[in-house]
Scaffold this motif. Sequence first.
Motif, mmCIF file in Angstrom:
data_model
loop_
_atom_site.group_PDB
_atom_site.id
_atom_site.type_symbol
_atom_site.label_atom_id
_atom_site.label_comp_id
_atom_site.label_asym_id
_atom_site.label_seq_id
_atom_site.Cartn_x
_atom_site.Cartn_y
_atom_site.Cartn_z
ATOM 1 N N GLY A 1 70.062 24.194 44.748
ATOM 2 C CA GLY A 1 71.069 23.461 43.963
ATOM 3 C C GLY A 1 70.375 22.751 42.751
ATOM 4 N N SER A 2 69.436 22.183 43.262
ATOM 5 C CA SER A 2 68.709 21.226 42.228
ATOM 6 C C SER A 2 68.263 21.899 41.103
ATOM 7 N N TRP A 3 68.042 23.487 41.270
ATOM 8 C CA TRP A 3 67.832 24.144 40.166
ATOM 9 C C TRP A 3 68.919 24.884 39.352
ATOM 10 N N LEU A 4 69.772 25.290 40.232
ATOM 11 C CA LEU A 4 70.820 26.067 39.663
ATOM 12 C C LEU A 4 71.965 25.095 38.930
ATOM 13 N N LEU A 5 71.974 23.996 39.064
ATOM 14 C CA LEU A 5 72.715 23.051 38.496
ATOM 15 C C LEU A 5 72.028 22.039 37.573
ATOM 16 N N THR A 6 70.868 22.261 37.299
ATOM 17 C CA THR A 6 70.066 21.503 36.691
ATOM 18 C C THR A 6 70.379 21.289 35.054
ATOM 19 N N ALA B 1 64.138 25.955 31.263
ATOM 20 C CA ALA B 1 62.953 26.763 30.864
ATOM 21 C C ALA B 1 62.305 27.601 31.994
ATOM 22 N N LEU B 2 62.486 26.927 33.185
ATOM 23 C CA LEU B 2 61.579 27.760 34.198
ATOM 24 C C LEU B 2 62.648 28.713 34.979
ATOM 25 N N LEU B 3 63.902 28.496 34.641
ATOM 26 C CA LEU B 3 64.842 29.439 35.145
ATOM 27 C C LEU B 3 64.584 30.799 34.260
ATOM 28 N N TYR B 4 64.651 30.471 32.986
ATOM 29 C CA TYR B 4 64.413 31.302 32.184
ATOM 30 C C TYR B 4 63.188 32.351 32.294
ATOM 31 N N LEU B 5 62.192 31.344 32.389
ATOM 32 C CA LEU B 5 60.650 32.044 32.676
ATOM 33 C C LEU B 5 60.849 33.119 33.939
ATOM 34 N N ALA B 6 61.430 32.624 35.077
ATOM 35 C CA ALA B 6 61.752 33.666 36.268
ATOM 36 C C ALA B 6 62.441 35.054 35.756
ATOM 37 N N ALA C 1 63.491 30.530 24.345
ATOM 38 C CA ALA C 1 63.904 30.041 25.912
ATOM 39 C C ALA C 1 63.127 29.580 26.790
ATOM 40 N N VAL C 2 61.997 29.822 26.754
ATOM 41 C CA VAL C 2 61.049 29.324 27.908
ATOM 42 C C VAL C 2 60.200 28.235 26.991
ATOM 43 N N LEU C 3 59.257 28.529 26.258
ATOM 44 C CA LEU C 3 58.687 27.538 25.545
ATOM 45 C C LEU C 3 59.300 26.672 24.839
ATOM 46 N N GLY C 4 60.096 27.251 23.769
ATOM 47 C CA GLY C 4 60.852 26.466 22.875
ATOM 48 C C GLY C 4 61.656 25.488 23.559
ATOM 49 N N ARG D 1 74.165 20.573 29.086
ATOM 50 C CA ARG D 1 75.017 21.419 29.901
ATOM 51 C C ARG D 1 75.124 22.842 29.077
ATOM 52 N N LEU D 2 75.131 22.823 27.969
ATOM 53 C CA LEU D 2 75.387 23.944 27.023
ATOM 54 C C LEU D 2 74.021 24.833 27.354
ATOM 55 N N ASN D 3 72.875 23.957 27.296
ATOM 56 C CA ASN D 3 71.775 24.898 27.797
ATOM 57 C C ASN D 3 71.658 25.715 28.919
ATOM 58 N N LEU D 4 72.284 24.949 30.121
ATOM 59 C CA LEU D 4 72.426 25.585 31.257
ATOM 60 C C LEU D 4 73.298 26.788 31.040
#
Lengths: 337, 544
Positions: free
Chosen positions: B26-31, B38-43, B98-101, B118-121
């Motif tokens: 949850g701490s990742w999916l709702l961050t 960025a790490l969600l995108y990385l994966a 989306a990752v490094l930027g 929030r828009l970013n998520l």
Amino acid sequence: MRPDLPLFPSQASAMAPHVDALYFYLLAVSAFFSLLIAILVIFFAIKFRRRSEDEVPVGNEGSLKLELAWTVIPLLITMTFFVWGAKLYFRMNRPPNDATQIFIVGKQWMWKLQHQDGQREINELHVPVGTPVRLTMTSEDVIHSFFIPAFRMKMDVIPGRYTQQWFRATTPGDFHIFCSQYCGTKHSAMIGTVHVMEPTAFQAWLSGGSGSESLASAGSKLFQQHACNTCHRNDSQARGPNLEGLFGKPVQLQNGQTVTADEQYIRESILMPSAKMVAGYQPIMPTFQGLISEEGILQLVAYIRSLSPSPGSAAAPSPGGMAPPVKNSSPEREAPK
Amino acid sequence: MAAEFIPEAEPLHPRDNYLNVRYGVGSWLLTRDHKRIALLYLASITFFFFLGGLFALLIRLELLTPGGDLVQSETYNKLFTMHGVVMIFFFLIPSIPAVLGNFLIPMMIGAKDLAFPRLNLLSWYIYIVGAAFTMWAVVHGGVDTGWTFYTPLSTAAANGHVVATAVGIFITGFSSILTGLNFIVTIHTMRAPGLTWFRLPLFVWSHYATSLIMVLGTPVIAVTLLMVGVERIFHLGLFDPALGGDPVLFQHLFWFYSHPAVYIMILPAMGVISEVVTTFSRKNIFGYRFVAFASVAIAVLGFLVWGHHMFVSGQSVYAGMIFSLLSFLVAIPSAIKVFNWTATMYRGSISWRTPMLYAFGFIGLFTIGGLTGLFLATLGVDVHVHDTYFIVAHFHYIMVGGAIMGYLGGMHYWWPKISGKMYPEGWARFAALIVFIGFNLTFFPQFVLGYLGMPRRYHAYPPEFQVLNVMSTAGASVLGVGYVIPMIYFAWSMRYGKNAPANPWRSTGLEWQTTSPPPTENFPVPPVVTSEPYVYATESEVVG
């Protein structure tokens, strides 16, 4: 068996050496700048490599002179590419007036080709050395592209319109025809061979055909069959424009515009008669969309073209009969620069 | 960039950082933390990179022999379509931005986060939903239109799930638009005190230019794909000439986005290279304003050159000439960048660490990719090489030799900041070398194949092209190995790598002035910027 490793395509058209000359010029400039950058990067990377963890070099001050130099010099060089390339492109798109006509219909996944005298071929094209050949092409389904690498020639073949390209073969031999625009499942099987022949051999091939009638003559029959002649006639009863001597001439439209009566215009007028109404006529002509095949339309176009004895349109009007075989008697065109 | 806040000493065990502050799915999916997003995108993009790579591998294996013997032509066509769709829309376009930027822009401008967290998520969720549609299409039989979706093939003839794929790309486009919007607003409004426009790192400038294209260009592809879908379902007659449409209109609309999209992929990589070259030369960039404005010039001119994809589509000769001329103009800002990077190295203190090796590779390969682009802008030559392997080689030099080299260079450069760990230098240098060799062996022979006349998207080909194809396939296997090695050691370093100091490269970048990995708020004390970027020499030594 020694592996076959060609590194350069054969040159078999008048255009090929010109394209290759420009290609080598581009290659030389590119090699120079690639090597320049590579050598500088490697040289700097070695010469100025970090010798101690604490060293701090002096800062860059920038240089307006250098910036201008490496903006303006590449710009000037690219303009030479532009001008040279545009000149060739212009010539590729301007077929000589005395060119022999060949009509091509592409469909998934074959090429149907027809000579002016009526010889039909599928996935093969026989042409004589030295004669300019103009291709008028359309497609029955999706977009294809007619590509002969040895001629450095390519043009998309598009449904619903005609595209044109021309070449003058210079070397006898057999060369690839490829479809280069992805056209579905068997795209890579939409290939063929162009046979470039000595003029005498080509004549022999032409006359060895199965007595097929010329395009214009076939078109003339279609013209009667579809009763086009009841309206398009040369007397006071005519409800449609007279087509004799029309081809290649300007046409005054109802909306005040003027168009040239070329292949594209005639095709459109058959399929969508009210799209460009000729001044002084009523929109009474029915559409022939779906009633005449692309090949039939090409025959009609050839017939209408044959009604105009203009220089270059080789087939003279020969009502009802076979058009005489078209032989190119005009002197060979200058090779394009 | 000098900042007021400089940590006095490295704590042995970093305190709370963005990675360990909270645990659990949850701490990742709702961050809302830009770094975690960025790490969600990385994966996600790593998954798509290897999926697209798998398609590429199968393509290359098929082309090992002239006959179409490994897979059927229908399957082959689906493979190159899915390779293009996945690599472009689900890997390359989001990759660096989306990752490094995402990770770095707030840190580089001294902000706590992007303007709209929030828009970013939401952008990431939109990306995932779009990807799900496209993956559904892949799993249920794929699509065989080519990534270019040319009409009337895509609307009237193609089999497969054209609509589902198009819907996936349509949806993912909104992720791009929102990311671009977020970056633009963030760069305008959230810069640290003292951080004027001409003190911005060039990475930020290039992302600003990229964001402009994302916001202005993506709606056009969205509308275009919508038209394809609508035509396919309702037979409206927009593109199909049998219904009164214009098939070439599609190409205009498609390339109006898809040519600028090339710059969405390469501009961020150029930003990475500007950061890496300065850090590992310990020099300020040569011609800062020229490099910065070159990015903007590329973004603007990039919108005016779409017709160079259509030199043999029957468009007017004069239109062709105008597009050719404009295409040469867009090459100039790229050339300016290459010259400035090279000049930056002059009399620098050049370190041969892995990120710099990727930068060397980028400069060389991008130069070749850019110069071969001039062949394609040259009308008389393009007629011959259009739709052959020449163009395949050209854009892979830009996309793989440029964009992916930049991405890998950036991943190595910022890995200590992102993960708090050092990657193993020896392995990383080895992998960089393998990537460089494998890349050239894969794609250089394709230039030769293209000039010989081998058309692209051919399932089977004449036997005389085989030797060059075998070389290319051999190169692709080497390249594949080169990409797998970094995945292994990055994963390995998360657990076993040495702890990274705050600033292992002794860079002046603001992102290096906080701990590795950074705390959630990035800077414990908001930084104040007092000078230009990339000031390595002492004040007295720098003029201008």
